[in-house]
Structures are given as C-alpha cells and as structure tokens.
Design a protein around this motif. Structure first.
Motif, PDB file in Angstrom:
ATOM      1  N   ASP A  14      17.110 -21.323  13.493  1.00  0.00           N
ATOM      2  CA  ASP A  14      18.637 -21.009  14.252  1.00  0.00           C
ATOM      3  C   ASP A  14      18.296 -19.934  15.446  1.00  0.00           C
ATOM      4  N   GLY A  15      17.703 -19.055  15.297  1.00  0.00           N
ATOM      5  CA  GLY A  15      17.315 -18.085  16.298  1.00  0.00           C
ATOM      6  C   GLY A  15      16.888 -18.848  17.690  1.00  0.00           C
ATOM      7  N   VAL A  16      15.824 -19.567  17.500  1.00  0.00           N
ATOM      8  CA  VAL A  16      15.370 -20.478  18.576  1.00  0.00           C
ATOM      9  C   VAL A  16      16.506 -21.314  19.350  1.00  0.00           C
ATOM     10  N   ARG A  17      17.224 -21.921  18.521  1.00  0.00           N
ATOM     11  CA  ARG A  17      18.318 -22.696  19.082  1.00  0.00           C
ATOM     12  C   ARG A  17      19.385 -21.787  19.811  1.00  0.00           C
ATOM     13  N   ALA A  18      19.688 -20.569  19.201  1.00  0.00           N
ATOM     14  CA  ALA A  18      20.615 -19.836  19.946  1.00  0.00           C
ATOM     15  C   ALA A  18      20.178 -19.478  21.250  1.00  0.00           C
ATOM     16  N   ALA A  19      18.829 -18.727  21.393  1.00  0.00           N
ATOM     17  CA  ALA A  19      18.265 -18.562  22.492  1.00  0.00           C
ATOM     18  C   ALA A  19      18.227 -19.755  23.603  1.00  0.00           C
ATOM     19  N   LEU A  20      18.069 -20.991  23.095  1.00  0.00           N
ATOM     20  CA  LEU A  20      17.983 -21.794  24.097  1.00  0.00           C
ATOM     21  C   LEU A  20      19.378 -22.148  24.493  1.00  0.00           C
ATOM     22  N   LYS A  21      20.559 -22.006  23.662  1.00  0.00           N
ATOM     23  CA  LYS A  21      21.818 -22.454  24.092  1.00  0.00           C
ATOM     24  C   LYS A  21      22.072 -21.279  25.021  1.00  0.00           C
ATOM     25  N   GLU A  22      21.956 -20.244  24.446  1.00  0.00           N
ATOM     26  CA  GLU A  22      22.323 -19.022  25.544  1.00  0.00           C
ATOM     27  C   GLU A  22      21.845 -19.250  26.863  1.00  0.00           C
ATOM     28  N   ALA A  23      20.633 -19.497  26.910  1.00  0.00           N
ATOM     29  CA  ALA A  23      19.794 -19.774  28.374  1.00  0.00           C
ATOM     30  C   ALA A  23      20.512 -21.027  29.079  1.00  0.00           C
ATOM     31  N   SER A  24      20.737 -21.820  28.270  1.00  0.00           N
ATOM     32  CA  SER A  24      21.488 -23.097  28.823  1.00  0.00           C
ATOM     33  C   SER A  24      22.986 -22.652  29.297  1.00  0.00           C
ATOM     34  N   LEU A  25      23.578 -22.057  28.670  1.00  0.00           N
ATOM     35  CA  LEU A  25      25.034 -21.166  29.111  1.00  0.00           C
ATOM     36  C   LEU A  25      24.774 -20.705  30.369  1.00  0.00           C
ATOM     37  N   HIS A  26      23.776 -19.807  30.751  1.00  0.00           N
ATOM     38  CA  HIS A  26      23.586 -18.820  31.680  1.00  0.00           C
ATOM     39  C   HIS A  26      23.147 -19.672  32.702  1.00  0.00           C
ATOM     40  N   GLY A  52      25.306 -17.228  61.273  1.00  0.00           N
ATOM     41  CA  GLY A  52      25.657 -16.127  60.126  1.00  0.00           C
ATOM     42  C   GLY A  52      24.460 -16.156  59.172  1.00  0.00           C
ATOM     43  N   PRO A  53      24.635 -15.218  58.228  1.00  0.00           N
ATOM     44  CA  PRO A  53      23.679 -15.022  57.142  1.00  0.00           C
ATOM     45  C   PRO A  53      23.493 -16.203  56.257  1.00  0.00           C
ATOM     46  N   LYS A  54      22.375 -16.563  55.930  1.00  0.00           N
ATOM     47  CA  LYS A  54      22.062 -17.671  55.304  1.00  0.00           C
ATOM     48  C   LYS A  54      21.972 -17.065  53.483  1.00  0.00           C
ATOM     49  N   GLY A  55      22.232 -17.958  52.517  1.00  0.00           N
ATOM     50  CA  GLY A  55      22.146 -17.485  51.025  1.00  0.00           C
ATOM     51  C   GLY A  55      23.339 -17.129  50.480  1.00  0.00           C
ATOM     52  N   PRO A  56      23.685 -16.666  49.409  1.00  0.00           N
ATOM     53  CA  PRO A  56      24.943 -16.075  48.668  1.00  0.00           C
ATOM     54  C   PRO A  56      25.356 -14.871  49.345  1.00  0.00           C
ATOM     55  N   PRO A  57      26.650 -14.941  49.381  1.00  0.00           N
ATOM     56  CA  PRO A  57      27.326 -13.650  50.049  1.00  0.00           C
ATOM     57  C   PRO A  57      27.176 -12.423  49.014  1.00  0.00           C
ATOM     58  N   THR A  58      27.213 -11.248  49.712  1.00  0.00           N
ATOM     59  CA  THR A  58      26.684 -10.122  49.027  1.00  0.00           C
ATOM     60  C   THR A  58      27.861  -9.834  47.642  1.00  0.00           C
ATOM     61  N   HIS A  59      28.616 -10.145  47.654  1.00  0.00           N
ATOM     62  CA  HIS A  59      29.498 -10.094  46.410  1.00  0.00           C
ATOM     63  C   HIS A  59      29.221 -10.920  45.274  1.00  0.00           C
ATOM     64  N   ALA A  60      28.369 -11.927  45.435  1.00  0.00           N
ATOM     65  CA  ALA A  60      28.054 -12.903  44.380  1.00  0.00           C
ATOM     66  C   ALA A  60      26.623 -12.692  43.996  1.00  0.00           C
ATOM     67  N   LYS A  61      25.880 -11.759  44.862  1.00  0.00           N
ATOM     68  CA  LYS A  61      24.518 -11.602  44.382  1.00  0.00           C
ATOM     69  C   LYS A  61      24.374 -11.171  42.756  1.00  0.00           C
ATOM     70  N   PRO A  62      25.260 -10.258  42.636  1.00  0.00           N
ATOM     71  CA  PRO A  62      24.912  -9.269  41.158  1.00  0.00           C
ATOM     72  C   PRO A  62      25.083 -10.524  40.310  1.00  0.00           C
ATOM     73  N   PHE A  64      24.538 -13.628  40.647  1.00  0.00           N
ATOM     74  CA  PHE A  64      23.211 -14.398  40.552  1.00  0.00           C
ATOM     75  C   PHE A  64      22.261 -13.744  39.895  1.00  0.00           C
ATOM     76  N   LEU A  65      22.087 -12.430  39.818  1.00  0.00           N
ATOM     77  CA  LEU A  65      20.663 -11.764  39.402  1.00  0.00           C
ATOM     78  C   LEU A  65      21.136 -11.643  38.031  1.00  0.00           C
ATOM     79  N   LEU A  66      22.237 -11.412  37.458  1.00  0.00           N
ATOM     80  CA  LEU A  66      22.489 -11.322  35.868  1.00  0.00           C
ATOM     81  C   LEU A  66      22.236 -12.767  35.243  1.00  0.00           C
ATOM     82  N   HIS A  67      22.642 -13.707  35.708  1.00  0.00           N
ATOM     83  CA  HIS A  67      22.209 -15.097  34.889  1.00  0.00           C
ATOM     84  C   HIS A  67      20.829 -15.423  34.927  1.00  0.00           C
TER      85      HIS A  67
END
Length: 201
Positions: A14-26, A52-62, A64-67
């Motif tokens: 159950d713990g392994v499945r929960a960790a995999l499911k959480e990773a999949s959601l992220h 213009g600058p490439k990559g995600p805009p500044t407001h979206a970076k946190p 991205f980093l979180l997930h």
C-alpha cells in the motif's frame, strides 16, 4: 519502519502504491503546467521572434520546482526502501540461508522472492564452478591463516579442508597453498608435508 525492524518488515504494498500514485499525480500536474505555459507563450505575439526569454515565466517557476522536487523525493524514497530490503536478502543468503523460511517469505513481495531465488542460484553456481563454498566464511582471511606446503612423502592421498575443498597430496614435490587446519598441521608434524618459508615459495 525499516530502522525499527530487527530484520525486514512486511512489504508495504500500500505504501509503495501510494508513493507511485503521488508521483504520478505530480507528473500530471507538471505536464499540465508545462502545456499551459507553452500555450500562453505561443499566444504572446512575437515573444520569441523578438528575442524574449525562453523557458517558463517567472511566476510559474515555483510550481515547476514544487512538482519536480516531489517526484524526485518519492523516487529516492522508493529506491532507498527497496535497496535496503534487497541488501538484507543478500546478507541472508551470504549467511548460509539458501531456502527462504516460510516466516520470512511471507514478509516479501513476489518480486523479492524471485530475486532471492535467482541470487541463490547464481551464488551456488559460482561456488560449484570454483569448487569452493563462498558463503562458508565471511571473515576475510589473514596471511597467517594460510601456509605453503610441499609434499615429501607419497601415499598421503586426498584431504578435505575447510569449506569442503579437496586437495590431492599424492605427488611428491608438489606445492600447495592452503588454509592452516588440523589435518595439515598433523601431516607437517609427521614429516609427510614440509612447510615452506616465504622465500622458498
């Protein structure tokens, strides 16, 4: 859970499945965020053509980093969990257990049971190939545990030393490097074998 257990706790499916499911959601959230950011960037008139600058805009970076960090954390936890259990199974085999007792097998996943059986098969095959039980003594031998001997009398025959290895001592003049044991010491004292100094060997 692993640190509190004396040997190995029951496999937490159950713990392994929960960790995999959480990773999949992220991962899904990360994918959606990337798609949304890409669509917003492409709708911005001339942003790339204007250099213009490439990559995600500044407001979206946190976000991205979180997930991304959450996915890496779950991956590390799962790898550490399984590596700890596999290492304990390896140690169990090296301690001489070639068949898993029912009380231990009941704690393992089907894949872990298959790993142990295959690991036992490979170790047994290697021991047979070199005619030596690799798991008979896990302590590295010291130099003084071995002795070089020369056969000086015929008719000694074959002796069995520690680990079940057989040594033929029929041919006079042959030299062998063996672990010091009672049979070897006895034959040296009888004069059937001659212990060699390091300079002679």
């Amino acid at each position: 859970e692993l640190k509190r257990s004396d040997f190995i706790p029951p496999y937490s499916d159950d713990g392994v499945r929960a960790a995999l499911k959480e990773a999949s959601l992220h991962f899904d959230e990360l994918t959606d965020l990337a798609n949304a950011t890409s669509a917003a960037s492409s709708s911005t008139a001339g942003s790339k053509r204007a250099g213009g600058p490439k990559g995600p805009p500044t407001h979206a970076k946190p976000a991205f980093l979180l997930h991304a960090t959450a996915i890496k954390r779950n991956k590390r936890c799962l790898l550490a969990y399984h590596a700890h259990r596999i290492n304990n199974l390896r140690l169990l085999r090296w301690e001489g257990t070639s068949i898993l007792p029912p009380q231990i097998r009941s704690l393992l996943s089907e894949t872990e049971c298959e790993f142990f059986d295959e690991y036992d098969r490979l170790l047994s095959k290697q021991s047979m190939n070199i005619d030596l039980d690799l798991s008979s003594d896990l302590t590295p031998p010291l130099d003084e545990d071995f002795v070089s001997i020369r056969v000086v009398k015929s008719g000694i025959g074959t002796i069995v030393v520690e680990g079940g290895k057989t040594i033929c001592l029929d041919d006079v003049g042959t030299i062998h490097h063996v672990r010091r044991c009672n049979d070897v010491v006895h034959l040296i004292r009888q004069g059937a074998l001659q212990q060699l100094d390091c300079e002679e060997n």
